[in-house]
Enzyme design. Sequence first.
Site, mmCIF file in Angstrom:
data_model
loop_
_atom_site.group_PDB
_atom_site.id
_atom_site.type_symbol
_atom_site.label_atom_id
_atom_site.label_comp_id
_atom_site.label_asym_id
_atom_site.label_seq_id
_atom_site.Cartn_x
_atom_site.Cartn_y
_atom_site.Cartn_z
ATOM 1 N N CYS B 28 77.300 -57.229 -38.629
ATOM 2 C CA CYS B 28 76.525 -56.604 -37.556
ATOM 3 C C CYS B 28 77.315 -56.594 -36.250
ATOM 4 C CB CYS B 28 75.205 -57.357 -37.452
ATOM 5 S SG CYS B 28 74.452 -57.460 -35.845
ATOM 6 N N CYS B 31 75.811 -58.258 -33.086
ATOM 7 C CA CYS B 31 75.790 -59.724 -33.232
ATOM 8 C C CYS B 31 77.132 -60.297 -32.817
ATOM 9 C CB CYS B 31 75.530 -60.126 -34.689
ATOM 10 S SG CYS B 31 74.019 -59.441 -35.381
#
Lengths: 289, 104
Positions: B28, B31
């Site tokens: 991700c 993230c």
Amino acid sequence: MSRYDIAVIGTGPAGLEAALTAKARNKSVLLIGSAELSPKVAKAHMIRNYLGLPNVSGGEMQAAFLRQMEAAGIKITDERVKNVYAMGDYFVLQTGEIDSMLEAETLILATGLPLSRNLPGEDRFLGRGVSYCATCDGALYRGKRTAVIGYAPKEEDEADFLSELAAEVLYFPQYTGEVRTAPAVKVIPEKPVEILGGESARVLKTDGGEYEVDGIFILRDNIAPDKLVPGLELDGTRVKVTPQMETNIPGCFAAGDIAGPPYQYIKAAGQGNVAALAAVDYLAAKRKE
Amino acid sequence: MVNVIHEAEFGQVKACAAAVVDFSATWCGPCKMLAPVLEKISEEMKGKVDFFKADVDENPNLARQFAIQSIPALIFLKNGEEVGREIGFKPEAAVKSALQRVFD
Ligand SMILES: Cc1cc2nc3c(=O)[nH]c(=O)nc-3n(C[C@H](O)[C@H](O)[C@H](O)COP(=O)(O)OP(=O)(O)OC[C@H]3O[C@@H](n4cnc5c(N)ncnc54)[C@H](O)[C@@H]3O)c2cc1C
């Protein structure tokens, strides 16, 4: 990875002028957007109020802009920016998957008129069942029921990708023309009107029915500025700027239609010029510290 | 410091007076960008708020328990009870003001 002095997003008059000015001030510039420039330039019928280019068609204006970019040695990186991360001292621009990241010390947003109409319920459920990126959040919907609202044919790939993970993918194309998706994707040619739910999104309501799902992916080309750059402050739908085109995020500037009316080529270009000079000053002050 | 946590050891988080759990994953992008921001804030808030990180792929039960539907998701806990959450990447100033709203 090299870090540019100034990244400019958008290749309309605001972005092009910002890049020209930054280059003239000897800064390293990343100009990112469509190599065909803005559709609002290319498609204009006749332009009568742009200084130096009297009574030109949009096509002629586009050609003149491209010639000037080439003469100045400015290359256009032909990509769309999906996400911008304000890291404090610099910005990271994500253009695709996790490994396509570009860095710059300052940022000029020149992405044009922000989209004003979100679906009712969209903001409320964002991150709670509503997502803008199938490849990012898709894995969280393994074995679940999903809806994908695609505003351009290229989003069919995202629906196909999701169909490998999710139990069900309902695809709502918001464009005309043929839809080519994987066999597992169910195409429903209806127009979404609202997203309903409680703690999280549960139902997509369209002009033709109601669909119970666990996740709704909304895939549009033009995302709101505060979704593109999390933390950015808006005033209505436009980006809030000072007369120097500074936004609330240090090192981030905005120019053109994104900064509010009037919506005019020459005003957009003028603001691009101001934003670039403000970015140059910002860099100079930062390097003195 | 942000401590990596597994669902089996979650009692450790519940025992904290003030804790932040960052639900994220290796694949991700947002993230990955949020991680250094949290690392920095965790140093500044040392002794006041404890920071943890849970990978959603390695901790599916925990992710389900907190109904994580989008990552990164920051869950704020006081004595083990959720008191707020923030979803998606946020710049440092925005994360700090969210923390202040909840913990000050
Ligand atoms: C038909 C028509 C006729 C017009 N006629 C006139 C006229 O005669 N005179 C006049 O002064 N004005 C006219 N306008 C208004 C003018 O077009 C706009 O004010 C002007 O184009 C604004 O420039 P801009 O650079 O701010 O944004 P835009 O020209 O909208 O350019 C923004 C660019 O950024 C790109 N972009 C957006 N998001 C991203 C992203 N995430 N990543 C990469 N790129 C992105 C867009 O694709 C676009 O190419 C007309 C507009 C239209 C539609």
